[in-house]
Design a protein around this motif. Structure first.
Motif, PDB file in Angstrom:
ATOM      1  N   HIS A 265       1.427  -1.121  -0.191  1.00 25.00           N
ATOM      2  CA  HIS A 265      -0.255   0.121  -0.036  1.00 25.00           C
ATOM      3  C   HIS A 265       1.083   1.305  -0.281  1.00 25.00           C
ATOM      4  O   HIS A 265       1.215   2.261  -0.738  1.00 25.00           O
ATOM      5  N   ARG A 266       1.720   0.836   0.788  1.00 28.77           N
ATOM      6  CA  ARG A 266       3.047   2.307   0.845  1.00 28.77           C
ATOM      7  C   ARG A 266       3.262   2.102  -0.151  1.00 28.77           C
ATOM      8  O   ARG A 266       3.636   3.489  -1.067  1.00 28.77           O
ATOM      9  N   SER A 267       4.124   1.536  -1.036  1.00 31.97           N
ATOM     10  CA  SER A 267       4.386   1.428  -2.840  1.00 31.97           C
ATOM     11  C   SER A 267       3.470   2.078  -4.057  1.00 31.97           C
ATOM     12  O   SER A 267       4.224   3.108  -4.806  1.00 31.97           O
ATOM     13  N   TYR A 268       2.227   1.927  -3.864  1.00 35.87           N
ATOM     14  CA  TYR A 268       0.904   2.522  -3.975  1.00 35.87           C
ATOM     15  C   TYR A 268       0.758   4.065  -3.739  1.00 35.87           C
ATOM     16  O   TYR A 268       0.846   4.822  -4.933  1.00 35.87           O
ATOM     17  N   LEU A 269       1.131   4.428  -3.022  1.00 34.52           N
ATOM     18  CA  LEU A 269       0.954   6.044  -2.569  1.00 34.52           C
ATOM     19  C   LEU A 269       2.457   6.708  -3.101  1.00 34.52           C
ATOM     20  O   LEU A 269       1.596   7.505  -3.756  1.00 34.52           O
ATOM     21  N   VAL A 270       3.438   5.663  -2.922  1.00 35.05           N
ATOM     22  CA  VAL A 270       4.564   6.824  -3.249  1.00 35.05           C
ATOM     23  C   VAL A 270       4.381   6.594  -5.149  1.00 35.05           C
ATOM     24  O   VAL A 270       4.704   8.060  -5.742  1.00 35.05           O
ATOM     25  N   ALA A 271       3.850   5.850  -5.936  1.00 37.52           N
ATOM     26  CA  ALA A 271       4.126   5.307  -7.026  1.00 37.52           C
ATOM     27  C   ALA A 271       3.123   6.648  -7.872  1.00 37.52           C
ATOM     28  O   ALA A 271       3.320   7.467  -8.857  1.00 37.52           O
ATOM     29  N   LYS A 272       1.814   6.800  -6.502  1.00 41.20           N
ATOM     30  CA  LYS A 272       0.530   7.774  -7.071  1.00 41.20           C
ATOM     31  C   LYS A 272       1.206   9.266  -7.115  1.00 41.20           C
ATOM     32  O   LYS A 272       1.410  10.120  -7.704  1.00 41.20           O
ATOM     33  N   ALA A 273       2.548   9.370  -6.188  1.00 38.63           N
ATOM     34  CA  ALA A 273       2.389  10.731  -5.585  1.00 38.63           C
ATOM     35  C   ALA A 273       3.171  10.794  -6.612  1.00 38.63           C
ATOM     36  O   ALA A 273       3.384  12.498  -6.756  1.00 38.63           O
ATOM     37  N   LYS A 274       4.481  10.101  -7.046  1.00 40.95           N
ATOM     38  CA  LYS A 274       5.684  10.624  -8.215  1.00 40.95           C
ATOM     39  C   LYS A 274       4.668  11.063  -9.304  1.00 40.95           C
ATOM     40  O   LYS A 274       5.159  11.749 -10.611  1.00 40.95           O
ATOM     41  N   GLU A 275       3.967   9.779  -9.748  1.00 42.89           N
ATOM     42  CA  GLU A 275       2.849  10.269 -11.236  1.00 42.89           C
ATOM     43  C   GLU A 275       2.231  11.575 -11.055  1.00 42.89           C
ATOM     44  O   GLU A 275       1.970  12.493 -11.895  1.00 42.89           O
ATOM     45  N   GLN A 276       1.596  11.922  -9.763  1.00 40.58           N
ATOM     46  CA  GLN A 276       0.901  13.351  -9.637  1.00 40.58           C
ATOM     47  C   GLN A 276       1.872  14.368  -9.950  1.00 40.58           C
ATOM     48  O   GLN A 276       2.230  15.212 -10.943  1.00 40.58           O
ATOM     49  N   ILE A 277       2.749  14.456  -9.218  1.00 43.47           N
ATOM     50  CA  ILE A 277       4.182  15.597  -9.449  1.00 43.47           C
ATOM     51  C   ILE A 277       5.024  15.334 -11.000  1.00 43.47           C
ATOM     52  O   ILE A 277       4.697  16.558 -11.555  1.00 43.47           O
ATOM     53  N   GLY A 279       3.469  14.673 -13.103  1.00 43.90           N
ATOM     54  CA  GLY A 279       1.550  15.370 -14.146  1.00 43.90           C
ATOM     55  C   GLY A 279       1.803  16.595 -14.400  1.00 43.90           C
ATOM     56  O   GLY A 279       1.844  17.024 -15.176  1.00 43.90           O
ATOM     57  N   GLU A 280       2.053  16.998 -13.443  1.00 40.10           N
ATOM     58  CA  GLU A 280       1.758  19.197 -12.708  1.00 40.10           C
ATOM     59  C   GLU A 280       3.244  18.802 -13.735  1.00 40.10           C
ATOM     60  O   GLU A 280       2.957  20.593 -14.279  1.00 40.10           O
ATOM     61  N   ALA A 281       4.227  18.740 -13.381  1.00 35.00           N
ATOM     62  CA  ALA A 281       5.434  19.140 -14.155  1.00 35.00           C
ATOM     63  C   ALA A 281       4.952  19.755 -15.694  1.00 35.00           C
ATOM     64  O   ALA A 281       5.317  20.371 -16.350  1.00 35.00           O
ATOM     65  N   HIS A 282       4.580  18.486 -16.071  1.00 39.45           N
ATOM     66  CA  HIS A 282       4.758  18.987 -17.449  1.00 39.45           C
ATOM     67  C   HIS A 282       3.239  19.451 -18.097  1.00 39.45           C
ATOM     68  O   HIS A 282       3.492  19.613 -19.082  1.00 39.45           O
ATOM     69  N   THR A 283       2.098  19.843 -16.662  1.00 36.20           N
ATOM     70  CA  THR A 283       1.068  20.862 -17.288  1.00 36.20           C
ATOM     71  C   THR A 283       1.894  22.070 -16.752  1.00 36.20           C
ATOM     72  O   THR A 283       1.724  23.061 -17.891  1.00 36.20           O
ATOM     73  N   ALA A 284       2.764  22.534 -16.045  1.00 39.71           N
ATOM     74  CA  ALA A 284       4.068  23.798 -16.436  1.00 39.71           C
ATOM     75  C   ALA A 284       4.594  24.222 -17.465  1.00 39.71           C
ATOM     76  O   ALA A 284       4.426  25.269 -17.863  1.00 39.71           O
ATOM     77  N   GLU A 285       4.905  22.671 -18.193  1.00 41.44           N
ATOM     78  CA  GLU A 285       5.694  23.310 -19.154  1.00 41.44           C
ATOM     79  C   GLU A 285       4.843  23.794 -20.527  1.00 41.44           C
ATOM     80  O   GLU A 285       4.976  24.325 -20.805  1.00 41.44           O
TER      81      GLU A 285
END
Length: 285
Positions: A265-277, A279-285
């Motif tokens: 479950h912790r691995s899932y949360l870490v992977a999801k957080a990285k995916e969101q970061i 995505g936000e970086a890609h949107t900012a570009e």
């Protein structure tokens, strides 16, 4: 599926897995289409005979309200079947967002009790897998060997294992469960396993609502032959598939199983957080 109707809102839904509910919903929608799309001069049925409808033509607003009433009734009828209904253009996002399996939250008793999404029924050779992008159950393959799943098979939402997939679970139950359902389970033990994609542990659990397994709390409460049977299945079920293999190890107890669930479950949360970061970086570009 997408349905286009003249002078009516756009409807989006996912079909339910239950045949009876699907049939009832289809009948309800066909009746609604006939009533809402019928012009004012069309004959309206009244008992065994027909009469001319004298009602004024419906405005777009009235039609939209009518569709909302129909969809609301449909959502109530099909609650729990996996159906998501939405009217395009509505501002209330709670009415438009379908339920994602990955969004199913754990209860307060986790990891002692965890939700399990069932993909394969007991004694089936059909290997269904949940497509997380399309949010659908798809047939991955029919088992190549002359074997079948000894128990119901699925996964724990919001977990991530070394092979890139959620944590797999075998659910011991008195009978086959319907693919696509959610079952609150009590994890008992897990088997160490590795395949061509990486570590692929298999948790063995029992339903909280099956009284026949009420006394099963630890691995010591299970017949030893049951564990050997499960290990033999996963050791041989890929034997006839090219470029696939599996290797099983020993069994771990209840405490280790609960820790494995928390770790994945912790691995899932870490992977999801990285995916969101990302995505936000890609949107900012």
């Amino acid at each position: 599926a997408t349905l286009h109707l003249s002078s009516s809102p756009l409807l989006l839904w996912r079909l339910p897995t239950c045949y009876t509910c699907s049939k009832s919903f289809g009948l309800m929608m066909r009746t609604a289409v006939r009533r809402l799309a019928r012009p004012a001069w069309a004959p309206a049925r009244s008992g065994p005979c027909f009469r001319l409808s004298t009602a004024a033509p419906r405005s777009p607003m009235q039609q939209s309200r009518g569709w909302k009433r129909v969809l609301g009734a449909g959502a109530g009828l099909l609650a729990g079947t996996g159906l998501a209904v939405a009217v395009a253009g509505q501002s209330d996002s709670s009415e438009c967002m379908p339920m994602r399996v990955d969004d199913i939250s754990w209860g307060a008793d986790a990891p002692e009790t965890i939700p399990v999404f069932v993909e394969v029924s007991k004694e089936s050779r059909m290997k269904y897998e949940y497509d997380h992008e399309r949010q659908l159950l798809v047939l991955d393959r029919v088992l190549h060997s002359a074997v079948f799943y000894p128990h119901n098979y699925g996964f724990i939402p919001q977990t991530l294992c070394g092979d890139g997939d959620p944590l797999d679970v075998l659910v011991m139950c008195d009978g086959p469960l319907v693919p696509g359902c959610i079952v609150d389970c009590r994890p008992i033990c897990y088997m160490i396993m590795e395949d061509e994609k990486g570590m692929d542990e298999k948790v063995l659990a029992v339903p909280e609502k099956d009284p026949r397994f009420k006394q099963v709390k630890t691995m010591g409460d299970l017949p030893e032959h049951t564990l050997r049977e499960i290990a033999h299945f996963f050791e041989t079920y890929k034997a006839l598939e090219k470029s696939k293999w599996s290797k099983v190890g020993g069994w771990k107890g209840t405490e280790d199983t609960q820790q494995l669930i928390l770790d994945t479950h912790r691995s899932y949360l870490v992977a999801k957080a990285k995916e969101q970061i990302a995505g936000e970086a890609h949107t900012a570009e």
